[in-house]
Design a protein around this motif. Sequence first.
Motif, PDB file in Angstrom:
ATOM      1  N   LYS A  86      -4.244  15.768  14.205  1.00 58.38           N
ATOM      2  CA  LYS A  86      -5.567  14.450  14.239  1.00 58.38           C
ATOM      3  C   LYS A  86      -4.341  13.968  14.980  1.00 58.38           C
ATOM      4  O   LYS A  86      -5.413  13.298  15.929  1.00 58.38           O
ATOM      5  CB  LYS A  86      -5.691  13.963  12.658  1.00 58.38           C
ATOM      6  N   GLU A  87      -3.901  13.186  14.738  1.00 58.15           N
ATOM      7  CA  GLU A  87      -2.772  11.969  15.197  1.00 58.15           C
ATOM      8  C   GLU A  87      -2.469  12.274  16.882  1.00 58.15           C
ATOM      9  O   GLU A  87      -2.988  11.548  17.270  1.00 58.15           O
ATOM     10  CB  GLU A  87      -1.689  11.744  14.395  1.00 58.15           C
ATOM     11  N   LYS A  88      -2.316  13.766  17.108  1.00 55.15           N
ATOM     12  CA  LYS A  88      -2.339  14.006  18.228  1.00 55.15           C
ATOM     13  C   LYS A  88      -3.493  13.186  19.069  1.00 55.15           C
ATOM     14  O   LYS A  88      -3.367  13.295  20.815  1.00 55.15           O
ATOM     15  CB  LYS A  88      -1.596  16.030  18.227  1.00 55.15           C
ATOM     16  N   LYS A  89      -4.286  14.320  19.092  1.00 57.64           N
ATOM     17  CA  LYS A  89      -5.823  14.179  19.238  1.00 57.64           C
ATOM     18  C   LYS A  89      -6.504  12.278  19.287  1.00 57.64           C
ATOM     19  O   LYS A  89      -6.812  12.947  20.858  1.00 57.64           O
ATOM     20  CB  LYS A  89      -7.328  14.748  18.472  1.00 57.64           C
ATOM     21  N   ILE A 103     -16.006  31.032  23.315  1.00 52.29           N
ATOM     22  CA  ILE A 103     -14.753  30.942  22.075  1.00 52.29           C
ATOM     23  C   ILE A 103     -15.185  32.168  21.103  1.00 52.29           C
ATOM     24  O   ILE A 103     -13.923  32.806  20.214  1.00 52.29           O
ATOM     25  CB  ILE A 103     -14.829  29.304  21.690  1.00 52.29           C
ATOM     26  N   ASN A 104     -15.841  32.092  20.270  1.00 52.99           N
ATOM     27  CA  ASN A 104     -16.562  32.311  19.085  1.00 52.99           C
ATOM     28  C   ASN A 104     -16.726  33.813  19.176  1.00 52.99           C
ATOM     29  O   ASN A 104     -16.169  34.291  18.511  1.00 52.99           O
ATOM     30  CB  ASN A 104     -17.696  31.935  18.137  1.00 52.99           C
ATOM     31  N   LYS A 105     -16.827  34.202  20.240  1.00 46.82           N
ATOM     32  CA  LYS A 105     -17.112  35.544  20.516  1.00 46.82           C
ATOM     33  C   LYS A 105     -15.739  35.585  20.772  1.00 46.82           C
ATOM     34  O   LYS A 105     -15.357  36.914  20.298  1.00 46.82           O
ATOM     35  CB  LYS A 105     -18.080  36.046  21.963  1.00 46.82           C
ATOM     36  N   PHE A 111      -4.463  29.306  24.679  1.00 47.94           N
ATOM     37  CA  PHE A 111      -5.176  28.705  25.179  1.00 47.94           C
ATOM     38  C   PHE A 111      -6.560  28.340  24.496  1.00 47.94           C
ATOM     39  O   PHE A 111      -6.821  26.595  24.432  1.00 47.94           O
ATOM     40  CB  PHE A 111      -5.858  29.963  26.076  1.00 47.94           C
ATOM     41  N   ILE A 112      -7.084  28.597  23.379  1.00 49.73           N
ATOM     42  CA  ILE A 112      -8.424  27.989  23.092  1.00 49.73           C
ATOM     43  C   ILE A 112      -8.160  27.278  22.043  1.00 49.73           C
ATOM     44  O   ILE A 112      -8.366  26.034  22.239  1.00 49.73           O
ATOM     45  CB  ILE A 112      -8.772  29.152  22.342  1.00 49.73           C
ATOM     46  N   PHE A 113      -6.673  27.169  21.515  1.00 48.23           N
ATOM     47  CA  PHE A 113      -5.968  26.258  21.014  1.00 48.23           C
ATOM     48  C   PHE A 113      -5.254  24.448  21.390  1.00 48.23           C
ATOM     49  O   PHE A 113      -5.616  23.567  21.908  1.00 48.23           O
ATOM     50  CB  PHE A 113      -4.825  26.296  19.887  1.00 48.23           C
ATOM     51  N   LEU A 114      -5.478  25.060  22.896  1.00 47.86           N
ATOM     52  CA  LEU A 114      -4.834  23.737  23.650  1.00 47.86           C
ATOM     53  C   LEU A 114      -6.481  23.534  23.997  1.00 47.86           C
ATOM     54  O   LEU A 114      -6.782  22.210  24.849  1.00 47.86           O
ATOM     55  CB  LEU A 114      -3.950  24.850  24.917  1.00 47.86           C
ATOM     56  N   LEU A 115      -7.251  23.692  23.922  1.00 48.83           N
ATOM     57  CA  LEU A 115      -8.740  23.766  24.238  1.00 48.83           C
ATOM     58  C   LEU A 115      -9.318  22.396  23.574  1.00 48.83           C
ATOM     59  O   LEU A 115      -9.780  21.758  23.796  1.00 48.83           O
ATOM     60  CB  LEU A 115      -9.759  24.702  24.018  1.00 48.83           C
ATOM     61  N   GLY A 116      -8.463  22.423  22.046  1.00 49.09           N
ATOM     62  CA  GLY A 116      -8.624  21.715  21.490  1.00 49.09           C
ATOM     63  C   GLY A 116      -9.704  22.476  20.073  1.00 49.09           C
ATOM     64  O   GLY A 116     -10.036  21.303  19.171  1.00 49.09           O
ATOM     65  N   HIS A 117      -9.420  23.449  19.603  1.00 48.57           N
ATOM     66  CA  HIS A 117     -10.672  23.943  18.583  1.00 48.57           C
ATOM     67  C   HIS A 117      -8.893  23.916  17.983  1.00 48.57           C
ATOM     68  O   HIS A 117      -8.170  25.183  18.028  1.00 48.57           O
ATOM     69  CB  HIS A 117     -11.048  25.446  19.195  1.00 48.57           C
ATOM     70  N   ASP A 118      -9.302  24.508  16.408  1.00 52.56           N
ATOM     71  CA  ASP A 118      -9.157  25.089  15.888  1.00 52.56           C
ATOM     72  C   ASP A 118      -8.561  26.329  15.821  1.00 52.56           C
ATOM     73  O   ASP A 118      -8.815  27.557  15.818  1.00 52.56           O
ATOM     74  CB  ASP A 118      -8.488  24.891  14.600  1.00 52.56           C
ATOM     75  N   ILE A 119      -6.783  26.973  14.887  1.00 54.36           N
ATOM     76  CA  ILE A 119      -7.101  28.541  14.949  1.00 54.36           C
ATOM     77  C   ILE A 119      -5.996  28.672  14.046  1.00 54.36           C
ATOM     78  O   ILE A 119      -5.083  28.154  13.618  1.00 54.36           O
ATOM     79  CB  ILE A 119      -5.445  28.607  16.758  1.00 54.36           C
TER      80      ILE A 119
END
Lengths: 160, 911
Positions: free
Chosen positions: A25-28, B33-35, B64-72
């Motif tokens: 969260k902080e990172k974002k 991404i969900n797919k 890659f998905i995580f680095l896009l800002g999504h939770d894994i």
Amino acid sequence: MQFMLLFSRQGKLRLQKWYVPLSDKEKKKITRELVQTVLARKPKMCSFLEWRDLKIVYKRYASLYFCCAIEDQDNELITLEIIHRYVELLDKYFGSVCELDIIFNFEKAYFILDEFLLGGEVQETSKKNVLKAIEQADLLQEKTENMYHSKSFIGCKKAY
Amino acid sequence: MPAVSKGDGMRGLAVFISDIRNCKSKEAEIKRINKELANIRSKFKGDKALDGYSKKKYVCKLLFIFLLGHDIDFGHMEAVNLLSSNRYTEKQIGYLFISVLVNSNSELIRLINNAIKNDLASRNPTFMGLALHCIANVGSREMAEAFAGEVPKILVAGDTMDSVKQSAALCLLRLYRTSPDLVPMGDWTSRVVHLLNDQHLGVVTAATSLITTLAQKNPEEFKTSVSLAVSRLSRIVTSASTDLQDYTYYFVPAPWLSVKLLRLLQCYPPPEDPAVRGRLTECLETILNKAQEPPKSKKVQHSNAKNAVLFEAISLIIHHDSEPNLLVRACNQLGQFLQHRETNLRYLALESMCTLASSEFSHEAVKTHIDTVINALKTERDVSVRQRAVDLLYAMCDRSNAQQIVAEMLSYLETADYSIREEIVLKVAILAEKYAVDYAWYVDTILNLIRIAGDYVSEEVWYRVIQIVINRDDVQGYAAKTVFEALQAPACHENLVKVGGYILGEFGNLIAGDPRSSPLVQFNLLHSKFHLCSVPTRALLLSTYIKFVNLFPEVKTTIQDVLRSDSQLKNADVELQQRAVEYLRLSTVASTDILATVLEEMPPFPERESSILAKLKKKKGPSTVTDLEDTKRERSVDVNGGPEPAPASTSAAVGPLPAFAFPNNPCISAGGFEFVCKNNGVLFENQLLQIGLKSEFRQNLGRMFIFYGNKTSTQFLNFTPTLICPDDLQSHILGPSPHRHITKPVDPTVDGGAQVQQVVNIECVSDFTEAPVLNIQFRYGGTFQNVSVQLPITLNKFFQPTEMSSQDFFQRWKQLSNPQQEVQNIFKAKHPMDTEITKAKIIGFGSALLEEVDPNPANFVGAGIIHTKTTQIGCLLRLEPNLQAQMYRLTLRTSKETVSQRLCELLSQQF
């Protein structure tokens, strides 16, 4: 160095490397705030700014911003050259690097960074030595890759 | 899609990335991404065992998905599996995933650590490198627990490859930063220091970072690094630009290493060995000389690298603060940069000069650049550069240029960026007060501040101006006149109304003789602002009105009418209503005498540290506000500030008393503060028993002789003294067991008039605050007696005095400038302030008394080392008496916060 961020002119984060423990969260939050701050600055402004209790050193290369957060006693100019050396390394590895290289080969960008900086400190400043390490790895990779392809080519096809 | 240049291509990954890039909207992206996530999940769950390549590819997609800002929330296990693959690329991706997505899932951490352990033991340098990178990237406590012992071994082993050594050094650095307690110092430290001599410059670079961080915490242990660093640096700066091959960067030899070495040297005072010191001075001179040479390249990288080294050298010169010649040269160099066309250099020059301004050797040299700095304030286009200029003006300000600097800051304030206005206001307020020769100027300045930037004037600022006006009767008439005039402005800031209301309420009488500012005029002026003001200001004005009733009987009825009006008496705000009611009543019932007493002029405020300074410190962090004047500042005493010394724990030790105990049986000594500065004396006495003490201390050991005297003519029976250590103390003051402190048991019978003796051995293991309690039980006549006293074993007993010169003292003083290292206490004198007695007490306290060290001969300074079993803690102290106020200011600086705190408590009790 506490962290390094690479982001595009549109504010898209392309690489993030954190050398201090922080929650996602902080990172974002930090990323959002810094991307905004840096993008708002005009071209002729100086490359350093105070941000919270850190110093931010940034430089723009074509469409990408490279942005490092360093501590109070750290040297701003040498950090600027850390950025430049990293760009040179990417450039040499990819051959005239562009943003797309970093998008499609993000893992390579991370590997190169790990050879150059570790724990937020410069590990190896010699361009030759860093690239040697990466190329050795690539060599290993090709070897195993060939081995692999010869073994189960069909299974591989299906995976695509 | 670009062709992948090297190595493998994970085509599936590239396709996926392309798809994402082609998404037209956020929603489309999330859908894609969900797919993909569903696909990967099913593959991972599927019956068919996935081959390494597919696993690698899917893990990479997740990354890659995580680095896009999504939770894994899955895939960790598959990544961990990759770690044990023999294929380099699979292992590499596994490690990358783990490094980016650490999860403190304990089961997983165990598996990860296992894989790392295997790779570290593999003796394959590439695998070892990956494992070390992973530890350094994650750096968690669990990793430190698992590997803090192993990594140092790899680092110093003779057969470790250079590249692995580099990774090991920085890996260890990261572990030390997160969990210093888990990285034990040991034999390896001396071998690490010798890496500074290594042939491979990459190894030296990595090792220097590690040593610098370790040396900050353990300076003694790494002392030998100084001479090695100097000789390494010397070889670099004197080398030709091609000597170092690939370590030369745009014609600058090893700039990163140079900067790191200079940084390492800033952990230490100037080298004591004259040869090393001379060599270092030569290096610094060479670096300064090179700055004057024409550039070897026009590239900005060349000048940046060169100047990075130069700025770091200047930092070291400032840190040493001992070579006037170098300081002045540094200042001149920075002066050139102030006008450089590169914004970056101007910024850094301003920043660096700020610290130079606080050195007494270069303060004057910095001042010569005042016009350039003022110009920067007016012309720089970048706010962060202007901010630096403000900081520098503040730092270079002294009595000689205060008026000019304050005027410039005030005029800049009119157009200043909103983001830095508040800070400028605080700075102006502080400078105006600090350097006010003429308090009329001070009052003008503050009123100007309110006029120009009223919104940014915090409460502290206007409180302060009122404190000063009240404490100085020479400025009161002028202040009253000035605020009166300022209030004439049709739109004036509410802060001005506050200041004006308060000052006229106190000193309006001083200008009431002038018909233009007669009482009624003053009142009408203030009251014309009343309705525009907020509740707190109105409340303040009501108090002003009641003060007017006392000062000017002629306006009493007017004011009573105002107070009586519905808008006051029935005001919806409770505070205003209450004031109106009470003030109205007071003005009606009280006689003139009572009114005059109740509403008398405010007594002077006690002198205290400016609350504005405190606010600026809070805003900026303590380091940025210290300046030259702070170290030689006129004493200002803060009555309210400073932590109260903790009360001696008198109550804790009182034992149960029989009902018919002797009435004057105190049963407890005062807690032993009287023994802080002496070792022998009577610890306790009542009608039955006297306890005397003789003690001696050497380094961290002590021996105490306790004498029990029976004052009666009757035997004491069952005489049993016991030493009780609070739980947390046993580890601090060590005896094999608490009871065996008392090495010689005492005869249970003490004859009338006799004296028995007992010995206690003491070892100070680490610093402590609480002392052990001596409990004595015995039967006297038919009654059971119980006495408890605290043994006066205080931390300062383990002091060894240290003599040092004035220069050394201030050198060390400066090195201990972290806020945690300093503890200060300002307190009232409890005894007559006699110089000789004070000296004797400081010596009795255990530190050396250093004569002719403090520039102010009235001050006392001392130095010594506290010895504990494990460490030695250097301590510096400074005691500043203020005879006029009958107060002291005591400052302790030691390398350990708890020690500073405790010593300050103990010593504060003595004066």
